[in-house]
Design a protein around this motif. Structure first.
Motif, mmCIF file in Angstrom:
data_model
loop_
_atom_site.group_PDB
_atom_site.id
_atom_site.type_symbol
_atom_site.label_atom_id
_atom_site.label_comp_id
_atom_site.label_asym_id
_atom_site.label_seq_id
_atom_site.Cartn_x
_atom_site.Cartn_y
_atom_site.Cartn_z
ATOM 1 N N GLY A 1 -8.709 26.345 73.660
ATOM 2 C CA GLY A 1 -8.909 26.616 75.081
ATOM 3 C C GLY A 1 -10.348 26.825 75.492
ATOM 4 O O GLY A 1 -10.611 27.190 76.636
ATOM 5 N N LEU A 2 -11.276 26.595 74.591
ATOM 6 C CA LEU A 2 -12.689 26.781 74.913
ATOM 7 C C LEU A 2 -13.219 25.668 75.816
ATOM 8 O O LEU A 2 -14.197 25.846 76.540
ATOM 9 N N GLY A 3 -12.575 24.508 75.772
ATOM 10 C CA GLY A 3 -13.005 23.389 76.615
ATOM 11 C C GLY A 3 -14.032 22.498 75.959
ATOM 12 O O GLY A 3 -14.715 21.735 76.637
ATOM 13 N N THR A 4 -14.150 22.583 74.625
ATOM 14 C CA THR A 4 -15.183 21.818 73.925
ATOM 15 C C THR A 4 -14.654 20.660 73.089
ATOM 16 O O THR A 4 -15.410 19.741 72.797
ATOM 17 N N CYS A 5 -13.398 20.685 72.682
ATOM 18 C CA CYS A 5 -12.913 19.639 71.765
ATOM 19 C C CYS A 5 -12.381 18.413 72.503
ATOM 20 O O CYS A 5 -12.489 17.295 72.019
ATOM 21 N N GLY A 6 -11.786 18.604 73.664
ATOM 22 C CA GLY A 6 -11.279 17.476 74.450
ATOM 23 C C GLY A 6 -9.925 16.955 74.021
ATOM 24 O O GLY A 6 -9.448 15.957 74.551
ATOM 25 N N THR A 7 -9.252 17.632 73.079
ATOM 26 C CA THR A 7 -7.965 17.113 72.585
ATOM 27 C C THR A 7 -6.796 17.387 73.527
ATOM 28 O O THR A 7 -5.725 16.821 73.350
ATOM 29 N N CYS A 8 -6.970 18.244 74.507
ATOM 30 C CA CYS A 8 -5.873 18.544 75.447
ATOM 31 C C CYS A 8 -5.999 17.733 76.733
ATOM 32 O O CYS A 8 -5.429 18.087 77.766
ATOM 33 N N ALA A 9 -6.731 16.621 76.670
ATOM 34 C CA ALA A 9 -6.934 15.779 77.858
ATOM 35 C C ALA A 9 -5.623 15.148 78.311
ATOM 36 O O ALA A 9 -4.908 14.547 77.513
ATOM 37 N N VAL A 10 -5.314 15.322 79.580
ATOM 38 C CA VAL A 10 -4.104 14.745 80.174
ATOM 39 C C VAL A 10 -4.439 14.198 81.556
ATOM 40 O O VAL A 10 -5.356 14.677 82.216
ATOM 41 N N GLU A 11 -3.700 13.193 81.974
ATOM 42 C CA GLU A 11 -3.851 12.678 83.334
ATOM 43 C C GLU A 11 -2.941 13.496 84.241
ATOM 44 O O GLU A 11 -1.761 13.686 83.935
ATOM 45 N N ASN B 1 -14.489 20.843 86.177
ATOM 46 C CA ASN B 1 -15.550 21.853 86.112
ATOM 47 C C ASN B 1 -16.647 21.355 85.165
ATOM 48 O O ASN B 1 -16.580 20.249 84.630
ATOM 49 N N THR B 2 -17.655 22.161 84.934
ATOM 50 C CA THR B 2 -18.805 21.735 84.129
ATOM 51 C C THR B 2 -18.392 21.365 82.706
ATOM 52 O O THR B 2 -18.844 20.346 82.169
ATOM 53 N N LYS B 3 -17.541 22.181 82.095
ATOM 54 C CA LYS B 3 -17.090 21.876 80.729
ATOM 55 C C LYS B 3 -16.372 20.534 80.679
ATOM 56 O O LYS B 3 -16.586 19.740 79.758
ATOM 57 N N GLU B 4 -15.520 20.291 81.661
ATOM 58 C CA GLU B 4 -14.785 19.024 81.690
ATOM 59 C C GLU B 4 -15.729 17.840 81.899
ATOM 60 O O GLU B 4 -15.579 16.795 81.256
ATOM 61 N N LYS B 5 -16.680 17.995 82.810
ATOM 62 C CA LYS B 5 -17.620 16.897 83.074
ATOM 63 C C LYS B 5 -18.389 16.528 81.816
ATOM 64 O O LYS B 5 -18.585 15.347 81.509
ATOM 65 N N ILE B 6 -18.809 17.545 81.066
ATOM 66 C CA ILE B 6 -19.558 17.276 79.833
ATOM 67 C C ILE B 6 -18.655 16.637 78.787
ATOM 68 O O ILE B 6 -18.956 15.577 78.243
ATOM 69 N N ALA C 1 -9.296 7.047 83.011
ATOM 70 C CA ALA C 1 -8.665 7.450 84.270
ATOM 71 C C ALA C 1 -9.480 8.545 84.948
ATOM 72 O O ALA C 1 -9.943 9.486 84.298
ATOM 73 N N SER C 2 -9.649 8.435 86.251
ATOM 74 C CA SER C 2 -10.437 9.419 86.998
ATOM 75 C C SER C 2 -9.715 10.761 87.115
ATOM 76 O O SER C 2 -10.338 11.780 87.390
ATOM 77 N N ASN C 3 -8.391 10.741 86.892
ATOM 78 C CA ASN C 3 -7.620 11.986 86.994
ATOM 79 C C ASN C 3 -7.403 12.642 85.631
ATOM 80 O O ASN C 3 -6.545 13.495 85.478
ATOM 81 N N LEU C 4 -8.202 12.243 84.624
ATOM 82 C CA LEU C 4 -8.119 12.869 83.310
ATOM 83 C C LEU C 4 -8.752 14.251 83.381
ATOM 84 O O LEU C 4 -9.878 14.405 83.852
ATOM 85 N N ARG C 5 -8.016 15.260 82.934
ATOM 86 C CA ARG C 5 -8.489 16.646 82.969
ATOM 87 C C ARG C 5 -8.198 17.305 81.631
ATOM 88 O O ARG C 5 -7.372 16.830 80.850
ATOM 89 N N LEU C 6 -8.844 18.438 81.373
ATOM 90 C CA LEU C 6 -8.550 19.233 80.185
ATOM 91 C C LEU C 6 -7.511 20.281 80.554
ATOM 92 O O LEU C 6 -7.727 21.087 81.464
ATOM 93 N N ALA C 7 -6.384 20.269 79.845
ATOM 94 C CA ALA C 7 -5.282 21.190 80.158
ATOM 95 C C ALA C 7 -5.689 22.653 80.026
ATOM 96 O O ALA C 7 -5.131 23.523 80.685
ATOM 97 N N CYS C 8 -6.697 22.927 79.201
ATOM 98 C CA CYS C 8 -7.124 24.317 78.998
ATOM 99 C C CYS C 8 -8.023 24.822 80.119
ATOM 100 O O CYS C 8 -8.364 26.005 80.162
ATOM 101 N N GLN C 9 -8.394 23.949 81.052
ATOM 102 C CA GLN C 9 -9.345 24.331 82.098
ATOM 103 C C GLN C 9 -8.727 24.377 83.492
ATOM 104 O O GLN C 9 -9.416 24.734 84.446
ATOM 105 N N VAL C 10 -7.463 24.011 83.634
ATOM 106 C CA VAL C 10 -6.867 23.958 84.967
ATOM 107 C C VAL C 10 -5.694 24.934 85.112
ATOM 108 O O VAL C 10 -4.894 25.098 84.211
ATOM 109 N N GLN C 11 -5.644 25.569 86.275
ATOM 110 C CA GLN C 11 -4.505 26.402 86.651
ATOM 111 C C GLN C 11 -3.585 25.575 87.538
ATOM 112 O O GLN C 11 -4.046 24.913 88.473
#
Length: 200
Positions: free
Chosen positions: A91-101, A123-128, A141-151
């Motif tokens: 959940g730190l937002g650094t590995c990118g393995t929880c990426a989901v559309e 957010n900044t972590k996701e952009k990086i 996909a433009s709607n790819l997000r990190l599951a650990c960063q979104v509520q």
């Protein structure tokens, strides 16, 4: 007399450390509930997360405001593919393995982000992280997000793509993976945004 003094010092030190732990890690208090919180829990809203994989679609009922990664893991569904269920940043937002559309019915394919989650845009972590290989390809996909960063604030549908990082850009969906909580409650140690859990 000396053993008694040692015991008293140990008790005093333990008490001090407990106070320091509560201050440094508010998550420890996050799951405790006061009578007022217990009354409010009955009024908490639930939202639906539809998880789409190659196995089909599974609906999860979660509390509004939960972090997506935590919500999925607590309900037995993993946002990580294969071995990434063990090898991830928790959940730190650094590995990118929880990426989901992420999609919601209110988005209507606009470019203003997804209004059903907060933050609406990366957010900044996701952009990086999502602009760093293996993510960041031109057809990502433009709607790819990190599951650990979104509520999750409203009903959403998520798609999990193939690859260790969920970085697949074809229409192929990843298979469904059950959650594996290798570290128990420590899997959620970095989640300080989800609302207190409802007692079952």
């Amino acid at each position: 007399l000396t053993p008694l003094l040692c015991i008293l010092r140990l008790c005093s030190s333990a008490s001090f450390m407990m106070r320091q732990h509560r201050t440094a890690f508010p998550i420890a208090l996050h799951h405790s509930s006061s009578p007022r919180q217990s009354e409010n829990q009955n009024d908490q809203q639930t939202v639906t997360v539809s998880v789409t994989t190659s196995s089909g679609t599974k609906e999860l009922q979660i509390q509004k405001g939960e972090i997506l990664r935590s919500a999925m893991l607590r309900r037995g569904s993993s946002p990580h593919n294969g071995r990434a269920r063990l090898i991830n940043c928790r959940g730190l937002g650094t590995c990118g393995t929880c990426a989901v559309e992420i999609e919601s019915s209110d988005d209507n394919n606009n470019n203003n982000g997804c209004r059903a989650v907060e933050p609406n845009e990366r957010n900044t972590k996701e952009k990086i992280r999502l602009n760093f290989p293996p993510h960041g390809s031109s057809d990502q996909a433009s709607n790819l997000r990190l599951a650990c960063q979104v509520q999750v604030m409203d009903d959403i549908t998520i798609c999990k793509r193939t690859g260790f990082w969920g970085q697949g850009t074809t229409s192929q969906l990843a298979e469904e993976y059950d959650a594996e909580l290798w570290f128990g409650e420590l899997e959620y140690i970095l989640d300080n945004k989800s609302p207190p859990r409802e007692e079952s």
